[in-house]
Enzyme design. Structure first.
Site, PDB file in Angstrom:
ATOM      1  N   TYR A  59       0.774  -1.132   0.026  1.00  0.00           N
ATOM      2  CA  TYR A  59       0.001  -0.224   0.047  1.00  0.00           C
ATOM      3  C   TYR A  59       0.929   1.201   0.196  1.00  0.00           C
ATOM      4  CZ  TYR A  59      -4.340  -2.757   0.507  1.00  0.00           C
ATOM      5  OH  TYR A  59      -5.203  -3.562  -0.113  1.00  0.00           O
ATOM      6  N   GLU A  60       1.929   1.140   0.344  1.00  0.00           N
ATOM      7  CA  GLU A  60       3.067   2.315   0.448  1.00  0.00           C
ATOM      8  C   GLU A  60       3.603   2.618  -0.938  1.00  0.00           C
ATOM      9  OE1 GLU A  60       3.726   4.526   2.660  1.00  0.00           O
ATOM     10  OE2 GLU A  60       2.519   4.159   3.986  1.00  0.00           O
TER      11      GLU A  60
END
Length: 165
Positions: A59-60
């Site tokens: 997700y980063e």
């Protein structure tokens, strides 16, 4: 003829530079990254599983070692774990604590041992993985077993405080 040759040389140098940047970047496959994180001792580190690390990194950065994100406060986040220039590395622009004692550009290559060492330092801080908003939103309290599905490894999806190194 000299101007045309100079233009071609400029184009060739620009393309060569871009190709080097592209070659130096890496987007990890999920299981490849999982094995690398396990070998680096992250399974159970401060109670977090490989599933936690994979979920957060996905997700980063989408597992992209060259990913850079710029924040409204002027700081930037670098690499596969999106380490912030105000706290963890020095980008030469943002005032920084530089708690990992490194240049931010070193977080953008496919060799992620330095990224892992810095991320371990982040997790060792009082915030743990809550330092990453994406981990709070997408990973904390969720079943993370899917992140290891199909990966041939020994890591358990829920490490729950087995190694507080």
């Amino acid at each position: 003829m000299g101007v045309i040759m100079q233009t071609w040389v400029t184009v060739a140098v620009t393309l060569a530079t871009l190709m080097v940047a592209i070659v130096d970047a890496k987007i990890y496959e999920r299981c490849e990254l999982a094995m690398k994180l396990e070998r680096a001792g992250l399974n159970g580190f401060k109670g977090y599983s490989i599933g936690d690390w994979l979920c957060m990194a996905h997700y980063e950065s989408g597992f992209d070692t060259s990913f850079v994100d710029h924040n409204p406060d002027g700081s930037s986040e670098y690499g596969i774990f999106q380490l912030n220039s105000a706290w963890w590395c020095d980008n030469g622009v943002t005032p920084t604590q530089n708690l990992c004692h490194m240049e931010c550009r070193d977080l953008l290559n496919p060799h992620i041992l330095d990224d892992i060492l810095c991320a371990r330092q982040v997790v060792s801080s009082e915030n743990g993985m809550t330092a990453w908003d994406s981990w709070i939103r997408h990973c904390s309290g969720h079943d993370l077993s899917e992140w290891l599905k199909g990966c041939n490894m020994h890591a358990k999806p829920d490490a729950k405080k087995i190694n507080n190194s």
